[in-house]
Design a protein around this motif. Structure first.
Motif, PDB file in Angstrom:
ATOM      1  N   GLY A  42       0.833  -1.197   0.000  1.00 44.83           N
ATOM      2  CA  GLY A  42       0.000   0.000   0.000  1.00 44.83           C
ATOM      3  C   GLY A  42       0.864   1.241   0.000  1.00 44.83           C
ATOM      4  N   ALA A  43       0.263   2.343  -0.378  1.00 48.69           N
ATOM      5  CA  ALA A  43       0.993   3.609  -0.481  1.00 48.69           C
ATOM      6  C   ALA A  43       1.589   4.007   0.861  1.00 48.69           C
ATOM      7  CB  ALA A  43       0.030   4.697  -0.954  1.00 48.69           C
ATOM      8  N   SER A  44       2.605   4.819   0.809  1.00 49.64           N
ATOM      9  CA  SER A  44       3.228   5.346   2.019  1.00 49.64           C
ATOM     10  C   SER A  44       2.173   6.064   2.866  1.00 49.64           C
ATOM     11  CB  SER A  44       4.339   6.312   1.608  1.00 49.64           C
ATOM     12  OG  SER A  44       4.996   6.766   2.748  1.00 49.64           O
ATOM     13  N   GLY A  45       2.153   5.753   4.146  1.00 51.75           N
ATOM     14  CA  GLY A  45       1.239   6.430   5.055  1.00 51.75           C
ATOM     15  C   GLY A  45      -0.125   5.777   5.194  1.00 51.75           C
ATOM     16  N   CYS A  46      -0.329   4.621   4.542  1.00 51.03           N
ATOM     17  CA  CYS A  46      -1.668   4.001   4.614  1.00 51.03           C
ATOM     18  C   CYS A  46      -1.831   3.116   5.844  1.00 51.03           C
ATOM     19  CB  CYS A  46      -2.006   3.250   3.334  1.00 51.03           C
ATOM     20  SG  CYS A  46      -1.063   1.766   3.147  1.00 51.03           S
ATOM     21  N   GLY A  47      -0.805   3.032   6.678  1.00 52.60           N
ATOM     22  CA  GLY A  47      -0.999   2.370   7.967  1.00 52.60           C
ATOM     23  C   GLY A  47      -0.416   0.968   8.086  1.00 52.60           C
ATOM     24  N   SER A  49       2.728  -0.040   8.824  1.00 55.98           N
ATOM     25  CA  SER A  49       3.523  -0.180  10.052  1.00 55.98           C
ATOM     26  C   SER A  49       2.627  -0.118  11.275  1.00 55.98           C
ATOM     27  CB  SER A  49       4.585   0.925  10.138  1.00 55.98           C
ATOM     28  OG  SER A  49       5.481   0.829   9.058  1.00 55.98           O
ATOM     29  N   THR A  50       1.582   0.677  11.193  1.00 58.38           N
ATOM     30  CA  THR A  50       0.652   0.788  12.322  1.00 58.38           C
ATOM     31  C   THR A  50      -0.034  -0.562  12.577  1.00 58.38           C
ATOM     32  OG1 THR A  50       0.319   3.133  11.906  1.00 58.38           O
ATOM     33  CG2 THR A  50      -1.368   2.032  13.186  1.00 58.38           C
ATOM     34  N   ILE A  51      -0.366  -1.279  11.525  1.00 54.68           N
ATOM     35  CA  ILE A  51      -0.952  -2.618  11.706  1.00 54.68           C
ATOM     36  C   ILE A  51       0.050  -3.530  12.421  1.00 54.68           C
ATOM     37  CG2 ILE A  51      -1.650  -4.724  10.487  1.00 54.68           C
ATOM     38  CD1 ILE A  51      -3.268  -3.133   8.621  1.00 54.68           C
TER      39      ILE A  51
HETATM   40  N1  LIG Z   1       3.255   7.825  16.379  1.00 51.40           N
HETATM   41  C1  LIG Z   1       2.493   8.471  15.511  1.00 51.40           C
HETATM   42  N2  LIG Z   1       1.831   9.607  15.854  1.00 51.40           N
HETATM   43  C2  LIG Z   1       1.045  10.252  14.982  1.00 51.40           C
HETATM   44  N3  LIG Z   1       0.805   9.847  13.716  1.00 51.40           N
HETATM   45  C3  LIG Z   1       1.433   8.737  13.318  1.00 51.40           C
HETATM   46  C4  LIG Z   1       2.307   8.000  14.173  1.00 51.40           C
HETATM   47  N4  LIG Z   1       2.778   6.933  13.479  1.00 51.40           N
HETATM   48  C5  LIG Z   1       2.235   7.014  12.258  1.00 51.40           C
HETATM   49  N5  LIG Z   1       1.422   8.099  12.166  1.00 51.40           N
HETATM   50  C6  LIG Z   1       0.604   8.473  10.990  1.00 51.40           C
HETATM   51  O1  LIG Z   1      -0.270   7.406  10.714  1.00 51.40           O
HETATM   52  C7  LIG Z   1      -0.373   7.162   9.317  1.00 51.40           C
HETATM   53  C8  LIG Z   1       0.070   5.753   8.998  1.00 51.40           C
HETATM   54  O2  LIG Z   1       1.454   5.629   9.288  1.00 51.40           O
HETATM   55  P1  LIG Z   1       2.255   4.285   9.069  1.00 51.40           P
HETATM   56  O3  LIG Z   1       3.648   4.536   9.526  1.00 51.40           O
HETATM   57  O4  LIG Z   1       1.518   3.151   9.669  1.00 51.40           O
HETATM   58  O5  LIG Z   1       2.192   4.149   7.461  1.00 51.40           O
HETATM   59  P2  LIG Z   1       2.936   3.134   6.488  1.00 51.40           P
HETATM   60  O6  LIG Z   1       1.906   2.533   5.611  1.00 51.40           O
HETATM   61  O7  LIG Z   1       3.777   2.201   7.272  1.00 51.40           O
HETATM   62  O8  LIG Z   1       3.842   4.123   5.602  1.00 51.40           O
HETATM   63  P3  LIG Z   1       5.299   3.872   4.941  1.00 51.40           P
HETATM   64  O9  LIG Z   1       5.054   3.014   3.731  1.00 51.40           O
HETATM   65  O10 LIG Z   1       5.749   5.238   4.566  1.00 51.40           O
HETATM   66  O11 LIG Z   1       6.180   3.233   5.962  1.00 51.40           O
HETATM   67  C9  LIG Z   1       0.454   8.248   8.653  1.00 51.40           C
HETATM   68  O12 LIG Z   1      -0.394   9.308   8.307  1.00 51.40           O
HETATM   69  C10 LIG Z   1       1.424   8.689   9.747  1.00 51.40           C
HETATM   70  O13 LIG Z   1       1.778  10.049   9.599  1.00 51.40           O
END
Ligand SMILES: Nc1ncnc2c1ncn2[C@@H]1O[C@H](COP(=O)(O)OP(=O)(O)OP(=O)(O)O)[C@@H](O)[C@H]1O
Ligand SMILES: [Mg+2]
Length: 260
Positions: A42-47, A49-51
């Motif tokens: 998924g695109a950068s920032g779609c979550g 790593s959060t998952i």
């Molecule tokens: N600790 C945090 N506090 C506030 N916002 C956060 C935090 N961590 C991530 N975010 C936001 O949550 C959203 C998802 O972030 P995440 O890092 O999960 O994306 P990602 O899919 O892993 O992106 P990438 O491909 O760039 O690694 C983004 O908008 C990011 O700015």
């Protein structure tokens, strides 16, 4: 769907709003079977790593639940990040043994496990070397060994090979699959490369951004064991095309490639 055993791991309606107000995930529902290998794209920032952070227990959902068939014990989840994050002052064998030292595993047993795993990741001759003496690919091998040394049931990987050259990356893909076949852990692998995700996984989860959500869940159904021959196989090309189209669709790009 029958009444089979419960999934190994299930995210049920998980949403996450970070304290700064960012809605990172909305209503994520995802069931993962024991021993599955999932690619998360998924695109950068779609979550993505959060998952992984939710599954690792590093952050709590704002809504929804994470359900386990059996709650994970200490050491049952291994994690590998884009940076190998080795301790620079410690030898490779000491780096890899760290999780066992923390778990108070007896030294003789720990050393035996470290030696075996270093051999499996091709670092037998570098046990006493320091991280600065290793190439990027070798450092990543050490990070994978460290994540697997506790024999985790689940391995979470967040773009582990993104910084490596293509040939090294492909070799590490093959070595990771060999470890997965051998140790039978469940794997969640975040990647920006559709080609890498399809090569490794049994299923691709395609995410859409703003707010992060699951856009498509695509079974890949390619033969195992996977090797170089697969890269030129028409079924591999077709699977890559399906995932790429879903990804373009998730990002709101109107793809025209390939037919209907
Ligand atoms: N600790 C945090 N506090 C506030 N916002 C956060 C935090 N961590 C991530 N975010 C936001 O949550 C959203 C998802 O972030 P995440 O890092 O999960 O994306 P990602 O899919 O892993 O992106 P990438 O491909 O760039 O690694 C983004 O908008 C990011 O700015
Ligand atoms: Mg990320």
């Amino acid at each position: 769907m029958g009444q089979g055993p419960p999934p190994f791991l299930e995210l049920q309606g998980v949403s996450k709003r970070y304290p700064n107000g960012t809605l990172a995930l909305t209503d994520i529902s995802l069931a993962v079977g024991e021993g599955e290998f999932l690619a998360l794209v998924g695109a950068s920032g779609c979550g993505k790593s959060t998952i992984l952070r939710h599954i690792a227990g590093l952050v709590a959902p704002s809504a929804g639940h994470i359900q386990w068939s059996r709650p994970p014990a200490a050491g049952a989840i291994g994690m590998v990040f884009q940076e190998p994050t080795l301790m620079p002052w410690a030898s490779i064998q000491d780096n890899v043994r760290l999780p066992l030292d923390l778990a108070k595993v007896r030294r003789a047993e720990a050393d035996a496990r470290v030696t075996a795993l270093l051999a499996q990741v091709g670092l037998a001759d570098f046990a006493r070397a320091y991280p600065r003496e290793l190439s990027g690919g070798m450092k990543m091998r050490a990070a994978i060994a460290r994540a697997l040394v506790t024999r985790p049931r689940l391995l979470l990987m967040d773009e582990p090979f993104a910084a490596l050259d293509e040939i090294t990356r492909q070799k590490l893909n093959d070595d990771l699959l060999a470890l997965w076949r051998d140790q039978r852990f469940t794997a969640l692998f975040v990647t920006h490369s559709v080609y890498e995700g399809v090569y490794l996984a049994g299923r691709a989860i395609v995410m859409a951004p703003r707010p992060g959500r699951i856009h498509a869940d695509i079974p890949l159904d390619l033969p195992h064991p996977r090797d170089e021959a697969l890269r030129t196989d028409a079924r591999y090309a077709d699977a890559c095309r399906r995932v790429s189209l879903a990804l373009a669709d998730a990002m709101g790009v109107h793809a025209t490639g390939g037919g209907a």
